[in-house]
Design a protein around this motif. Structure first.
Motif, short mmCIF file in Angstrom:
data_model
loop_
_atom_site.label_atom_id
_atom_site.label_comp_id
_atom_site.label_asym_id
_atom_site.label_seq_id
_atom_site.Cartn_x
_atom_site.Cartn_y
_atom_site.Cartn_z
N VAL A 12 -0.96 0.78 -6.17
CA VAL A 12 0.38 1.01 -5.62
C VAL A 12 1.00 -0.32 -5.20
CG1 VAL A 12 1.67 2.16 -3.78
CG2 VAL A 12 -0.28 3.31 -4.85
N LEU A 13 0.20 -1.15 -4.55
CA LEU A 13 0.70 -2.44 -4.07
C LEU A 13 1.19 -3.31 -5.23
CD1 LEU A 13 0.98 -4.57 -1.78
CD2 LEU A 13 -1.38 -5.19 -2.20
N GLU A 14 0.39 -3.37 -6.29
CA GLU A 14 0.76 -4.23 -7.41
C GLU A 14 2.02 -3.70 -8.11
OE1 GLU A 14 -0.27 -7.19 -7.95
OE2 GLU A 14 -1.85 -7.07 -6.43
N ALA A 63 12.32 -4.91 0.15
CA ALA A 63 11.19 -4.69 -0.76
C ALA A 63 10.09 -5.72 -0.51
CB ALA A 63 11.67 -4.76 -2.21
N ASN A 64 10.51 -6.98 -0.36
CA ASN A 64 9.52 -8.03 -0.13
C ASN A 64 8.78 -7.80 1.19
OD1 ASN A 64 9.98 -9.28 -2.53
ND2 ASN A 64 11.44 -10.78 -1.70
N GLN A 65 9.54 -7.39 2.20
CA GLN A 65 8.91 -7.13 3.50
C GLN A 65 7.93 -5.95 3.39
OE1 GLN A 65 8.91 -8.61 6.73
NE2 GLN A 65 9.40 -10.19 5.23
N ALA A 66 8.36 -4.95 2.62
CA ALA A 66 7.47 -3.78 2.47
C ALA A 66 6.17 -4.22 1.81
CB ALA A 66 8.16 -2.72 1.62
N VAL A 67 6.27 -5.09 0.79
CA VAL A 67 5.06 -5.58 0.13
C VAL A 67 4.20 -6.36 1.12
CG1 VAL A 67 4.23 -7.23 -1.60
CG2 VAL A 67 6.01 -5.58 -2.19
N SER A 68 4.88 -7.16 1.94
CA SER A 68 4.14 -7.96 2.91
C SER A 68 3.37 -7.05 3.88
CB SER A 68 5.12 -8.88 3.63
OG SER A 68 4.62 -9.26 4.85
N ILE A 69 4.03 -5.96 4.30
CA ILE A 69 3.34 -5.04 5.23
C ILE A 69 2.19 -4.33 4.52
CG2 ILE A 69 3.64 -2.90 6.56
CD1 ILE A 69 6.51 -3.99 7.19
N MET A 70 2.43 -3.98 3.26
CA MET A 70 1.35 -3.34 2.50
C MET A 70 0.17 -4.30 2.33
SD MET A 70 3.42 -1.31 -0.41
CE MET A 70 2.09 -0.49 -1.24
N ASN A 71 0.51 -5.56 2.15
CA ASN A 71 -0.53 -6.59 2.04
C ASN A 71 -1.39 -6.63 3.29
OD1 ASN A 71 -1.30 -8.31 0.07
ND2 ASN A 71 0.59 -9.50 0.16
N PHE A 72 -0.70 -6.51 4.41
CA PHE A 72 -1.40 -6.53 5.68
C PHE A 72 -2.43 -5.39 5.72
CE2 PHE A 72 -1.46 -4.45 9.86
CZ PHE A 72 -1.98 -5.46 10.66
N GLU A 122 -9.74 -11.16 -4.93
CA GLU A 122 -9.31 -11.82 -6.16
C GLU A 122 -9.42 -10.93 -7.39
OE1 GLU A 122 -11.90 -15.13 -5.91
OE2 GLU A 122 -10.89 -15.92 -4.15
N VAL A 123 -10.65 -10.51 -7.68
CA VAL A 123 -10.88 -9.86 -8.97
C VAL A 123 -10.09 -8.55 -9.12
CG1 VAL A 123 -12.62 -8.94 -10.54
CG2 VAL A 123 -13.14 -10.91 -9.08
N ILE A 124 -10.23 -7.66 -8.14
CA ILE A 124 -9.59 -6.34 -8.29
C ILE A 124 -8.06 -6.49 -8.30
CG2 ILE A 124 -9.29 -4.06 -7.20
CD1 ILE A 124 -12.22 -4.25 -6.34
N PRO A 125 -7.45 -7.17 -7.30
CA PRO A 125 -5.98 -7.29 -7.35
C PRO A 125 -5.48 -7.97 -8.62
CG PRO A 125 -6.80 -7.99 -5.22
CD PRO A 125 -7.99 -7.79 -6.09
N THR A 126 -6.17 -9.04 -9.03
CA THR A 126 -5.69 -9.75 -10.22
C THR A 126 -5.80 -8.87 -11.46
OG1 THR A 126 -6.35 -11.82 -9.25
CG2 THR A 126 -5.97 -11.84 -11.61
N SER A 127 -6.93 -8.18 -11.60
CA SER A 127 -7.09 -7.35 -12.79
C SER A 127 -6.01 -6.27 -12.83
CB SER A 127 -8.45 -6.66 -12.82
OG SER A 127 -9.44 -7.59 -12.53
N ILE A 128 -5.78 -5.64 -11.68
CA ILE A 128 -4.76 -4.59 -11.65
C ILE A 128 -3.38 -5.18 -11.92
CG2 ILE A 128 -3.64 -2.88 -10.14
CD1 ILE A 128 -6.39 -2.37 -8.91
N GLN A 129 -3.15 -6.37 -11.35
CA GLN A 129 -1.87 -7.02 -11.57
C GLN A 129 -1.64 -7.28 -13.06
OE1 GLN A 129 -1.70 -10.96 -10.01
NE2 GLN A 129 0.54 -11.07 -10.04
N VAL A 130 -2.69 -7.75 -13.73
CA VAL A 130 -2.55 -8.05 -15.16
C VAL A 130 -2.25 -6.76 -15.93
CG1 VAL A 130 -3.77 -8.86 -17.22
CG2 VAL A 130 -3.97 -10.13 -15.09
N VAL A 131 -2.95 -5.69 -15.57
CA VAL A 131 -2.74 -4.42 -16.28
C VAL A 131 -1.30 -3.93 -16.04
CG1 VAL A 131 -3.43 -2.00 -16.42
CG2 VAL A 131 -5.17 -3.78 -16.22
#
Ligand code: ADP
Length: 596
Positions: free
Chosen positions: A43-45, A83-92, A154-163
């Motif tokens: 969802v985050l990505e 939107a950017n703030q929402a992502v930042s909060i989700m990141n948190f 690293e691995v999980i977020p990046t892989s999902i981001q690439v997909v």
């Protein structure tokens, strides 16, 4: 001195499938959390795409600039901000989830390792070198933890981001998607190659660094010899030689990394260039807008840069590989001694013991440590086990405690097979004073009250008096509060045994096992220990692994063990009359001294 060959190379047969199975098994308490985390990251990505997507609209508005659309533009900018703030909060929240997973895993692994180690039977601990084991398991947990952090961050977020990026790019135009599908695998393949080849060198370098550290420790531990024989320069030269090799290897490794980086950058740049070329073509073609072109470029750029973050994944897996196996092995280790969960939990105990045709051999040995051993020990009596070293005395004592089960025959306690009891319940009626009493790194008081932490000071002092230990305890700087053991005051053998006796007295056992020290205690300590024993023997079943004539003579019964067999049994008077017997021979041999 320092063996380098002892370190096995585990890369040759690394079984990835087993690795994942075992790792997943170790992460039991975090399974749900990990799955939720992965869904959350998806969802985050996807949400991360919102910002650049809004930017696309803003740019499209700018390229067709119309004054009346200013309001719309400002609205979009505000939306992008939100939107950017929402992502930042989700990141948190995502980071918090990662910490939660890490803490869950680490506390579970260390807790279960400790539980496993403490509850595993003595046989296991005798087979394995415990100091080493504790170090390796702790290091193993750290390595697993590091790997999970690297995966989560690293691995999980990046892989999902690439997909996600690839899917979105396909939606915009298939050419973009195909570009990612071509260049990303090449990049990953290059990363894998450099990592797998460098891994071997890095492992060798780590071994060498460990050797150098070991070498340094040896020189310092033996500093007296080093300095007395004026070998400081040679030691230093050797150490430098080792470190020079380490540095050479580091240079070689990084040289290789840098070369591969040139290739990897080339791949990324080719990817970028293709993206741009397609974009320009499609803009020119009016298939996409300039805004879309920038959107494509932004998200693909982000995904490509993230790829660098997962380039050490191979390393992490390899490093954690050994640890996963080791920790999993410990978790899967089965106790040799099976505790009957419905076992008898006696309220009282007589303390009568019987061995009936007991055969036993240790796992690591083909020789029978006990062979057809039968004897009876009546409740409240004192029995001395004697005989030559290796005869089986210690083994008998261990079987009474049920540290080991017989392979044939039975051991009875109050007429019931030991295996019918609940292990922990019947052991509460037992106490042992080993030859080398184990001393914890705490106060004398805590050491004495180990088996009964609730004991009052009065009880502790009384126990110390019975054990004839008070006399030396009061001479210590802080009396009962003096810290002894590893980092405190060192105690002599005799003192340790007296602490051990006091500990046993406080436990108030029905059955007391006393392993008399073979090492020479001074005659004064010996006398005090003897007196202490005399005091506590009353009303208990006592088994003494005896080496001294004075102790043996007083025993109600003597059992002579040789090569795992009972060769004689009787009182001192009876046995000394048997002129052809082993006991008689032992007496003759060491008439005035100790019986070994
Ligand atoms: P004692 O106490 O009379 O000296 P033990 O009971 O210690 O004799 O030993 C009996 C036999 O069992 C010996 O042959 C000894 O080498 C063997 N033994 C003792 N402990 C172990 C062990 N942990 N693993 C393998 N063999 C052992």
């Amino acid at each position: 001195m320092i063996s380098r060959n002892s370190k096995k190379d585990n890369t040759v047969q690394f079984d990835f499938r087993q690795f994942w199975i075992k790792l997943w098994r170790l992460l039991v308490p975090a399974h749900g959390k990990i799955i939720k985390f992965v869904i959350f990251v998806v969802v985050l990505e996807i949400s991360r795409m919102a910002g650049p997507y809004i930017l696309k609209y803003i740019i499209d508005l700018i390229t067709n600039f119309q004054a009346e659309k200013i309001g719309q533009m400002i609205g979009l900018i505000a939306l992008m901000f939100v939107a950017n703030q929402a992502v930042s909060i989700m990141n948190f929240f995502s980071d918090r989830r990662i910490f939660d997973i890490l803490i869950t895993v680490e506390s579970y692994l260390s807790d279960i390792s400790f539980k496993k180690l403490v509850f595993l039977d003595l046989g296991y601990h005798e087979r394995e070198n415990s100091g080493n084991k504790v170090y390796k398991i702790q290091k193993g947990i750290t390595k697993i933890d590091e790997m999970i952090s690297s995966f989560s961050w690293e691995v999980i977020p990046t892989s999902i981001q690439v997909v996600v990026t690839t899917v979105v790019l396909f939606f915009i135009n298939w050419r973009f998607g195909v570009t990612i599908l071509v260049f990303v695998p090449i990049f990953l393949w290059l990363s894998l190659i450099v990592n797998s080849t460098n891994y071997l060198t890095r492992k060798k370098r780590h071994d060498l660094q460990e050797d150098a550290a070991g070498f340094m420790a040896q020189s310092i531990v033996n500093i007296n010899t080093v300095q007395s024989f004026v070998q400081e320069k040679r030691e230093r030269k050797n150490f430098r030689g080792m470190m020079d090799r380490v540095f050479e290897m580091i240079l070689w490794e990084y040289g290789r990394y840098m070369k591969y980086n040139l290739w990897r950058n080339l791949v990324i740049d080719l990817g970028r260039a293709s993206m741009l070329l397609f974009s320009i073509y499609l803009v020119w073609n009016n298939s996409i807008t300039v805004g879309s072109m920038i959107f494509v470029f932004t998200i693909s750029e982000k995904a490509l840069i993230s790829l660098y973050r997962i380039s050490r994944i191979y390393d992490k897996i390899m490093e954690a590989g050994e640890s996963v196996v080791r920790v999993d092995d410990l978790f899967q280790e089965k106790e040799d001694i099976f505790n009957n969960p419905k076992g008898i939990r006696p309220k009282e105990m007589e303390g009568a013991i019987e061995f009936k045709q007991v055969d036993f051999s240790y796992r690591s040995s083909d020789i029978k440590a006990l062979e057809n051993v039968s004897f009876k020990i009546t409740s409240g009596s004192v029995t001395a086990l004697v005989g030559p070293s290796g005869g089986g005395k210690t083994t008998v004592a261990r079987m009474v405690y049920r540290h080991y089960d017989p392979q044939e025959g039975q051991v009875f306690l109050d007429g019931k097979d030991l295996r019918e009891y609940d292990l922990f319940s019947f052991r509460k009626f037992f106490a042992i004073v080993p030859q080398e009493v184990e001393i914890f790194n705490t106060s004398v008081r805590d050491n004495i009250s180990y088996a009964k932490p609730s004991a009052s000071m009065k009880e502790i002092v009384a126990a110390a008096r019975i054990a004839n230990a008070e006399e030396f305890i009061l001479k210590l700087r802080e009396g009962y509060d003096t810290v002894v053991g590893e980092r405190g005051v060192k105690l002599s053998g005799g003192q340790r045994q007296r602490i051990g006796i006091a500990r046993a007295v406080l436990a108030n056992p029905r059955v007391l096992i006393f392993d008399e020290a073979t090492s020479n205690l001074d005659s004064y300590s010996e006398k005090l220990i003897q007196e202490a024993l005399d005091k506590i023997e009353k009303g208990r079943t006592v088994i003494i692994i005896a080496h001294r004539l004075s102790t043996i003579k007083k025993a109600d019964k003597i059992i002579v063990l040789e090569n795992g067999r009972v060769v004689e049994e009787g009182s001192h008077i009876e046995l000394s009359r048997e002129e052809k017997g082993l006991y008689h021979k032992l007496l003759e041999l060491q008439r005035m001294g100790d019986v070994e």
